[in-house]
Design a protein around this motif. Structure first.
Motif, mmCIF file in Angstrom:
data_model
loop_
_atom_site.group_PDB
_atom_site.id
_atom_site.type_symbol
_atom_site.label_atom_id
_atom_site.label_comp_id
_atom_site.label_asym_id
_atom_site.label_seq_id
_atom_site.Cartn_x
_atom_site.Cartn_y
_atom_site.Cartn_z
ATOM 1 N N VAL A 233 23.059 38.087 61.892
ATOM 2 C CA VAL A 233 24.447 37.634 61.757
ATOM 3 C C VAL A 233 25.191 37.844 63.067
ATOM 4 C CG1 VAL A 233 26.636 38.104 60.576
ATOM 5 C CG2 VAL A 233 24.542 37.915 59.260
ATOM 6 N N GLY A 234 24.903 38.957 63.744
ATOM 7 C CA GLY A 234 25.536 39.216 65.040
ATOM 8 C C GLY A 234 25.164 38.166 66.071
ATOM 9 N N ALA A 235 23.923 37.714 66.037
ATOM 10 C CA ALA A 235 23.449 36.741 67.020
ATOM 11 C C ALA A 235 23.800 35.307 66.650
ATOM 12 C CB ALA A 235 21.939 36.871 67.195
ATOM 13 N N HIS A 236 23.708 34.962 65.361
ATOM 14 C CA HIS A 236 23.854 33.562 64.943
ATOM 15 C C HIS A 236 25.074 33.289 64.063
ATOM 16 C CE1 HIS A 236 19.821 32.928 66.487
ATOM 17 N NE2 HIS A 236 19.405 33.944 65.755
ATOM 18 N N GLY A 237 25.649 34.328 63.497
ATOM 19 C CA GLY A 237 26.787 34.151 62.601
ATOM 20 C C GLY A 237 26.341 34.122 61.142
ATOM 21 N N ALA A 238 27.252 34.490 60.253
ATOM 22 C CA ALA A 238 26.946 34.561 58.818
ATOM 23 C C ALA A 238 26.662 33.180 58.236
ATOM 24 C CB ALA A 238 28.095 35.226 58.062
ATOM 25 N N GLN A 239 27.357 32.179 58.738
ATOM 26 C CA GLN A 239 27.167 30.827 58.205
ATOM 27 C C GLN A 239 25.772 30.313 58.475
ATOM 28 O OE1 GLN A 239 29.285 29.257 56.165
ATOM 29 N NE2 GLN A 239 27.653 27.761 55.918
ATOM 30 N N ALA A 240 25.193 30.664 59.612
ATOM 31 C CA ALA A 240 23.832 30.220 59.938
ATOM 32 C C ALA A 240 22.836 30.789 58.929
ATOM 33 C CB ALA A 240 23.450 30.648 61.358
ATOM 34 N N TRP A 241 23.027 32.059 58.555
ATOM 35 C CA TRP A 241 22.130 32.667 57.572
ATOM 36 C C TRP A 241 22.314 31.999 56.211
ATOM 37 C CZ3 TRP A 241 22.200 35.097 52.902
ATOM 38 C CH2 TRP A 241 21.021 35.744 52.518
ATOM 39 N N GLU A 242 23.572 31.769 55.811
ATOM 40 C CA GLU A 242 23.851 31.132 54.520
ATOM 41 C C GLU A 242 23.247 29.730 54.462
ATOM 42 O OE1 GLU A 242 25.133 32.284 51.731
ATOM 43 O OE2 GLU A 242 25.632 34.246 52.557
ATOM 44 N N THR A 243 23.380 28.983 55.538
ATOM 45 C CA THR A 243 22.835 27.621 55.595
ATOM 46 C C THR A 243 21.320 27.640 55.488
ATOM 47 O OG1 THR A 243 24.695 26.907 56.955
ATOM 48 C CG2 THR A 243 22.737 25.508 56.979
ATOM 49 N N ALA A 244 20.685 28.535 56.244
ATOM 50 C CA ALA A 244 19.217 28.646 56.207
ATOM 51 C C ALA A 244 18.738 29.116 54.836
ATOM 52 C CB ALA A 244 18.734 29.598 57.294
ATOM 53 N N ASN A 245 19.473 30.039 54.235
ATOM 54 C CA ASN A 245 19.103 30.539 52.913
ATOM 55 C C ASN A 245 19.225 29.435 51.863
ATOM 56 O OD1 ASN A 245 18.293 32.695 51.157
ATOM 57 N ND2 ASN A 245 20.402 32.764 50.410
ATOM 58 N N GLN A 246 20.296 28.634 51.938
ATOM 59 C CA GLN A 246 20.465 27.532 50.980
ATOM 60 C C GLN A 246 19.373 26.484 51.160
ATOM 61 O OE1 GLN A 246 22.635 27.476 48.386
ATOM 62 N NE2 GLN A 246 21.423 25.717 47.756
ATOM 63 N N ALA A 247 18.999 26.207 52.410
ATOM 64 C CA ALA A 247 17.919 25.247 52.670
ATOM 65 C C ALA A 247 16.605 25.758 52.080
ATOM 66 C CB ALA A 247 17.772 25.012 54.165
ATOM 67 N N LYS A 248 16.375 27.057 52.176
ATOM 68 C CA LYS A 248 15.161 27.652 51.617
ATOM 69 C C LYS A 248 15.177 27.542 50.083
ATOM 70 C CE LYS A 248 12.406 31.541 53.214
ATOM 71 N NZ LYS A 248 11.694 30.865 54.262
ATOM 72 N N LYS A 249 16.330 27.788 49.481
ATOM 73 C CA LYS A 249 16.461 27.654 48.021
ATOM 74 C C LYS A 249 16.198 26.215 47.581
ATOM 75 C CE LYS A 249 19.867 31.300 47.200
ATOM 76 N NZ LYS A 249 21.262 31.544 46.794
ATOM 77 N N ASP A 250 16.743 25.259 48.331
ATOM 78 C CA ASP A 250 16.536 23.842 48.006
ATOM 79 C C ASP A 250 15.057 23.479 48.102
ATOM 80 O OD1 ASP A 250 19.263 23.621 47.673
ATOM 81 O OD2 ASP A 250 19.605 22.623 49.594
ATOM 82 N N ALA A 251 14.401 23.960 49.139
ATOM 83 C CA ALA A 251 12.975 23.662 49.324
ATOM 84 C C ALA A 251 12.149 24.280 48.201
ATOM 85 C CB ALA A 251 12.498 24.179 50.676
ATOM 86 N N ARG A 252 12.458 25.512 47.824
ATOM 87 C CA ARG A 252 11.733 26.155 46.713
ATOM 88 C C ARG A 252 11.930 25.386 45.415
ATOM 89 N NH1 ARG A 252 14.161 31.415 48.272
ATOM 90 N NH2 ARG A 252 12.764 32.312 49.807
ATOM 91 N N SER A 253 13.156 24.951 45.190
ATOM 92 C CA SER A 253 13.462 24.194 43.985
ATOM 93 C C SER A 253 12.685 22.878 43.945
ATOM 94 C CB SER A 253 14.965 23.918 43.917
ATOM 95 O OG SER A 253 15.266 23.100 42.823
ATOM 96 N N THR A 254 12.622 22.195 45.067
ATOM 97 C CA THR A 254 11.873 20.937 45.146
ATOM 98 C C THR A 254 10.389 21.187 44.899
ATOM 99 O OG1 THR A 254 13.487 20.023 46.678
ATOM 100 C CG2 THR A 254 11.319 18.976 46.629
#
Length: 179
Positions: free
Chosen positions: A92-113
């Motif tokens: 989060v310090g390096a990339h920001g909290a939003q970057a982690w949230e976006t990557a986490n949501q993309a991972k959730k979407d991929a798992r769901s698919t």
């Protein structure tokens, strides 16, 4: 863990199950024929739904993930630190909290698919038995509707109609319908 030659079920190999599943996913999602072939190959190799579900992660990695779009493959390949960990704080310090949230949501979407595709293959390989239900007779439907109407009239706190007369007429209709 990949079993390319030996069959668990009665016929077929793991590589047949993987290749037909990849063909079904890679083709049009509405192409039932390809999904049926994938289901038949999986049935032939695994023999039971339990056996197939035991190696779900490996099957997804071998058969489903390679056929998904690049964004899903990238999301699944990306390692994300666990929320609240020291690595997370550094991320989060390096990339920001939003970057982690976006990557986490993309991972959730991929798992769901992946899960949706896996369940689709399982449903073609091991279809649930459809139970024949007897159609509800019209008489039964009418009786149920009248009973529901009587209950609604009784629950109405401030009716703008003659509730007593309406209930009496509905009960007379119920008596007639029940004969």
């Amino acid at each position: 863990m990949t079993n390319t030659t030996k069959s668990i079920g009665t016929t077929g190999s793991y590589s047949d199950a993987v290749s037909t599943t990849r063909a079904a996913i890679g083709g049009e999602l509405t192409s039932v024929n390809k999904w049926q072939k994938a289901g038949t190959a999986c049935l032939g190799h695994f023999g039971s739904e339990i056996m197939m579900r035991e190696i779900k992660a490996q099957f997804i990695a071998d058969a489903i993930l390679p056929e998904l779009n690049k964004s899903h493959r990238d999301a699944m390949a990306k390692e994300l630190p666990r929320k609240g960990s020291a690595d997370f704080v550094a991320f989060v310090g390096a990339h920001g909290a939003q970057a982690w949230e976006t990557a986490n949501q993309a991972k959730k979407d991929a798992r769901s698919t992946c899960d949706t595709m896996f369940n689709r293959v399982v449903s073609y390989a091991f279809p649930k038995d459809k139970k024949e239900s007897a159609p509800t007779p019209t008489k039964t439907k009418i009786v149920e509707l009248i009973n529901d109407a009587i209950k609604k009239v009784q629950k109405d706190k401030t009716p703008d109609y003659d509730a007593t007369t309406l209930i009496a007429q509905l009960q007379a209709a119920l008596t007639t319908a029940s004969k």
